[in-house]
Structures are given as structure tokens and as C-alpha cells.
Design a protein around this motif. Sequence first.
Motif, PDB file in Angstrom:
ATOM      1  N   ALA A 289      33.735 -65.733 -84.498  1.00 45.89           N
ATOM      2  CA  ALA A 289      34.369 -65.420 -83.213  1.00 45.89           C
ATOM      3  C   ALA A 289      35.334 -64.242 -83.320  1.00 45.89           C
ATOM      4  O   ALA A 289      35.586 -63.550 -82.325  1.00 45.89           O
ATOM      5  CB  ALA A 289      35.106 -66.654 -82.683  1.00 45.89           C
ATOM      6  N   TRP A 290      35.871 -63.998 -84.509  1.00 42.47           N
ATOM      7  CA  TRP A 290      36.910 -62.983 -84.657  1.00 42.47           C
ATOM      8  C   TRP A 290      36.457 -61.558 -84.319  1.00 42.47           C
ATOM      9  O   TRP A 290      37.169 -60.848 -83.591  1.00 42.47           O
ATOM     10  CB  TRP A 290      37.477 -63.042 -86.070  1.00 42.47           C
ATOM     11  N   PRO A 291      35.319 -61.056 -84.794  1.00 40.35           N
ATOM     12  CA  PRO A 291      34.946 -59.678 -84.450  1.00 40.35           C
ATOM     13  C   PRO A 291      34.844 -59.432 -82.954  1.00 40.35           C
ATOM     14  O   PRO A 291      35.283 -58.393 -82.457  1.00 40.35           O
ATOM     15  CB  PRO A 291      33.589 -59.486 -85.152  1.00 40.35           C
ATOM     16  N   ARG A 292      34.259 -60.388 -82.211  1.00 34.51           N
ATOM     17  CA  ARG A 292      34.138 -60.198 -80.761  1.00 34.51           C
ATOM     18  C   ARG A 292      35.505 -60.264 -80.084  1.00 34.51           C
ATOM     19  O   ARG A 292      35.822 -59.457 -79.216  1.00 34.51           O
ATOM     20  CB  ARG A 292      33.220 -61.260 -80.176  1.00 34.51           C
ATOM     21  N   ALA A 293      36.296 -61.254 -80.484  1.00 33.05           N
ATOM     22  CA  ALA A 293      37.628 -61.378 -79.886  1.00 33.05           C
ATOM     23  C   ALA A 293      38.487 -60.160 -80.223  1.00 33.05           C
ATOM     24  O   ALA A 293      39.258 -59.677 -79.390  1.00 33.05           O
ATOM     25  CB  ALA A 293      38.296 -62.647 -80.383  1.00 33.05           C
ATOM     26  N   ARG A 294      38.357 -59.641 -81.427  1.00 35.15           N
ATOM     27  CA  ARG A 294      39.146 -58.487 -81.852  1.00 35.15           C
ATOM     28  C   ARG A 294      38.879 -57.280 -80.970  1.00 35.15           C
ATOM     29  O   ARG A 294      39.820 -56.580 -80.557  1.00 35.15           O
ATOM     30  CB  ARG A 294      38.796 -58.177 -83.310  1.00 35.15           C
ATOM     31  N   ARG A 295      37.618 -57.029 -80.661  1.00 32.30           N
ATOM     32  CA  ARG A 295      37.279 -55.895 -79.798  1.00 32.30           C
ATOM     33  C   ARG A 295      37.905 -56.053 -78.420  1.00 32.30           C
ATOM     34  O   ARG A 295      38.475 -55.112 -77.862  1.00 32.30           O
ATOM     35  CB  ARG A 295      35.755 -55.750 -79.674  1.00 32.30           C
ATOM     36  N   THR A 296      37.774 -57.253 -77.863  1.00 29.25           N
ATOM     37  CA  THR A 296      38.321 -57.488 -76.518  1.00 29.25           C
ATOM     38  C   THR A 296      39.832 -57.326 -76.501  1.00 29.25           C
ATOM     39  O   THR A 296      40.396 -56.720 -75.578  1.00 29.25           O
ATOM     40  CB  THR A 296      37.943 -58.902 -76.040  1.00 29.25           C
TER      41      THR A 296
ATOM     42  N   VAL B  23      48.690 -60.709 -83.618  1.00 28.06           N
ATOM     43  CA  VAL B  23      47.352 -61.320 -83.586  1.00 28.06           C
ATOM     44  C   VAL B  23      46.616 -61.072 -84.895  1.00 28.06           C
ATOM     45  O   VAL B  23      45.969 -61.974 -85.441  1.00 28.06           O
ATOM     46  CB  VAL B  23      46.552 -60.785 -82.385  1.00 28.06           C
ATOM     47  N   PHE B  24      46.731 -59.863 -85.431  1.00 24.66           N
ATOM     48  CA  PHE B  24      45.987 -59.519 -86.647  1.00 24.66           C
ATOM     49  C   PHE B  24      46.621 -60.124 -87.900  1.00 24.66           C
ATOM     50  O   PHE B  24      45.909 -60.580 -88.791  1.00 24.66           O
ATOM     51  CB  PHE B  24      45.895 -57.994 -86.804  1.00 24.66           C
ATOM     52  N   LEU B  25      47.940 -60.095 -87.982  1.00 22.83           N
ATOM     53  CA  LEU B  25      48.607 -60.499 -89.217  1.00 22.83           C
ATOM     54  C   LEU B  25      49.127 -61.927 -89.197  1.00 22.83           C
ATOM     55  O   LEU B  25      49.536 -62.439 -90.242  1.00 22.83           O
ATOM     56  CB  LEU B  25      49.771 -59.545 -89.527  1.00 22.83           C
TER      57      LEU B  25
END
Length: 579
Positions: free
Chosen positions: A479-486, A527-529
Motif C-alpha cells: 500500500a505504501w508506494p500508492r499512498a506515497r504518490r497520493t 509521514v515518511f520518517l
Amino acid sequence: MAAPKKSRGPAGGQGRPGRSLALILIAMVALTGGMFLADQPTPRLGIDLAGGTSITLEAKSEPGQESAINKTNMDTAVQIMERRVNGLGVSEAEVQTQGDRNIIVNIPKGTNSAQAREQVGTTAKLYFRPVLTVAQGTPTPTPSASTSGKPTPSGSPSAPTADKGKTSATPNASATTQGRAVTGALKADSTPTPKASTTPKADTTPSASAADEAAAAKLQKQFAALDCSSKASRAEAARGAKPTDTVVACSSEGDAKYVLGPSEVSGTEVDNAKAGFNQQRGMWIVNMEFTKQGSKQFQTITKKLSAQPSPQNQFAIALDGEVVSAPQVNSTLSGSAEISGSFTQQSADDLANVLSYGALPLSFKEQSVTTVTAALGGEQLQAGLIAGAIGLALVVIYLVAYYRGLALIALLSLLVSGILTYTLMSLLGPAIGFALNLPAVCGAIVAIGITADSFIVYFERVRDEIREGRTLRPAVERAWPRARRTILVSDFVSFLAAAVLFVVTVGKVQGFAFTLGLTTLLDVVVVFLFTKPVMTLMARTKFFASGHPWSGLDPKRLGAKPPLRRSRRVNAPTDPKEA
């Protein structure tokens, strides 16, 4: 048979979430420590929250220059005042026009607010004028000699017919002039020159016109009657004088008065000015660097003055009609100049500041000064904080009711974001002059929604993966790659809007835009860290991995499909009898 490929760990190094959490923890500790080391435990407050001073300045027209009060000059004055105040480190000062001839200056309460008040209306018109006559600063008896003719001594380089410094001589950039005491260049001038005459000398040239004789008589009478011990008289002495006029002026201390020739170098030719302390002489000075044109002009006039007897070899540095310094010139000089006198550190800084940012195109008088209390802003801040607390409580209730256990991750992320925002706001006060005002508080409250939105995007992506029949740990990583883009696209749009708003607006609205942009950047960092690594760790716990009903990731409640199973491949029989 080919060897099976080794499976790679999760992209982005998410197999080691502890590194990201350690990094953001170090950042939080460093920022908090820096906040206390800088002795700034709270953000600096703007005028609406801390109180301050509101000054109303009215533009006044000089004789014959009534048309100078126009929109262009008023806007220029506003820009110069803003640069002066910002040069002092005063944060959140507001300078804006009101009507056709008024300027409102709002200065927050602070260590430099009084100093800023003194500078905002200072005209700071600087001229370098040759000295024609100097005397004690008290009135002198009217001479009995004929007053016809010009006040300029015969043969003086500052006579109206003299060349005003237009030359192509190459400037010597290494030469330095200094104020009242200059090593190897200018002699000390702490008192009026004893050899100077007490009144302007008359020029009885037969060709002098009647108008010149009348002007000389008027100037001689004005010089004799001038009383420099009075501050009002000093301010009135050069009022309305043009750079091309021969004028009378007082020293800034009031102990001497002068007749000064037309300006040879204007303050507009000063490229830069800085205050400094001269260790050898034990005094504060102001160093000036001339432009290329100003250096040429300065070289030309000092060359002429160096050949004149005293006091016609003196060069008056006149600021707003008062002589700051009148050193003697013994050699040709150019490149840079140094003003010295009875400066304190503050007065030297003040002079350097106004010279660096230019002279106001208009003169202003202080019409009114009002002390602004923080009572009204405090009430509005209290109401805003209450509204923010209610909004945050509603967000928490929604997260707990809908996401249950996942709400803990969201609340921890909001807490980290709040700590980073608070410490940065506190540190940015002394660093760049940021001050927290009511619009900035509104921007921070709006940021709560932006941050919560990022969590919701990620949580929903994870829940979608679980609905597809995947277990929690692969669902978190897929789920992370898609959520990251959004999240990145959403935050980029918010930051772009904040940046545009900051550029096109002025005053307090910029505080809203700055806070919104800052919190948007922090949302990406958190969100990232923090959010993603914590989510990875939570997926390894039994409570979340087993899909507990209060985890917010219960497959039954989410309507998950049966687990995806891979069917075994069966080879077709080769013997027809086996079929």
C-alpha cells in the motif's frame, strides 16, 4: 535447473524502520535543545498578540515641491521603511499607505521597537558639501561691513561658478577618508577652526547681479542670527534647501555653524554602509563605500579642497541638514569614506542602516503614536485555540470510531508534527524574524486537517490491500508506494498554494501562508520518517497482525475476500492408457 532467485527486502529500506525513527527522534531532540540554548522557549509574537506601537506619518511637501507627494514616492517610502525596520531585526512590522499622504507603521513590542520608531521617518538625505565659513554655534553680531556680494570667499572651489566635480579621473579605491579624526588624510575637527571668519566674506565683484547681492545679504544675516544651541533652530536651518544651494547648517552637537557650498557628492552615491568600532581610537565609526560615479566625484572635490586654506579645505558631511562631521582634506581621496564623531553603537548602527537602504524621497512628520495592547489579540487567540481544540477533538473522535487501533498511530504522528512545528517556530523567531500572529495560528490549525488527510490516505490503502485477501505485513508494504504518490501530490499542491499566497500578499496574510507551507513540508517528513516506520512495526505485533476487532484492520469487518491461493500445476499424462 536455474537457481531460484533470492527475494529482495522491502523497497526503500523499510525492513529497518528503526533507522527512520531514530533519525526523527534525533531531529526532535536537537531542535528542542536548540530552542532552549537560543533562550527562545516560545515563539515570538506579532503585534496583534504581543502589542506594540502604531505610528502615523504624514508626508510634508517642501517649498516648490508640492507635486513630489505622489503614489510613486509614497510606495518608494514604504519599501525603504520596511527595509530599514527589517535591517534592525524587528519582526512582523507592517508598513502601509493610508490615503494619499499618510503611512501607517505598526511595530511589535520588542527590544528594537523604540529604535525602529526613530528610524522610520528619518529622511536620511546625505550630502558632501564644501565648507565656506565656520563659526561658534551661537548668534553673532551683524557685521558693519557691506553685505553686498556672495558669501563664498574669492577663489574658493565651492563658488557657484566652480566645477562641481565632473571629471573622468580614475578613483583610487584604496584611499580612505575618515570623519573627524583620520590617519594620514583628515585632521581632527572637534571644535570650529580658530582661523575661520565668523561671518561670510563679501565678494564685491562689480559684475555681481542685484539678485546675487540680495541672496548674499540674506544668507549673511541668516548665518549671523543662527543659534545652533536650539534643536528647533538646527532642524529649521536647512529646511527646503536644494542640493545646488549654498546653505547654512549647524553641527549635530550644536557647537558650530557653517556656510556650506552646493553638494559635490550625494548620499545616493553611497553603495554600502556599515558600523564598526575602531580599536585604535576607541570610538564607533561608520564606513561607507562609494559607487563608481561617487568615487570619481569624491576624488575630484577632495583634490580641489586639499589646495585651499582653512576653513575652505574642510568637507562637511551633512545628514538631514545637520553637519555630522567636517574634516579637513590634505590630499586627494576616493573609493571609501569613514564618518566618525560622537557615535554610540546604536547611533552608528542607525546611521549605517539608513544610509544602506537609501534616503526617503519625502519628508515626514509624526502625526500620532498609539500603543497597541495585546488584549484584543489575546481574546481572538484564545477563541482560535478553543476552535482548534474542538476541531482536533472531533478529528480524534472520528479516528477512534472509524480506525480504532490505527488512531493511535495517527495521534502519535500528530504529536510529533506538533513538536516539530512548535520548535521550528520558536527557532525561526531569532533566525529570520518570524513572529506568530493570528493568521499564522489559523495556518497551523488548517495544517491539522492536511496532516490527518495523509494518514487517512495511507490507512485506506492498507485496508484496500486487506480486502483483496492479503495479510497485514505485505499489505502495509504494497500500500505504501500508492499512498506515497497520493500524499506527495496532495502536499505539493498545498505547498504551491502557500508559496503563491506568500509571494502575492503582504502583512499578516504572509504569516498564514508561511505557516501553511512550513507545516505542509513537515507533513511529508512525519509521514515518511515516522508514520510509515511505526506502521511497519505495528504490523509485526500480534494485536494488529491477527486482525483484532479493535485494531481497525479486522478482515471480516472490512469484507475481505478469501485468501489468494496458487493452484499446483499438473503435467498432462503422456501414455494414453493412463488417461
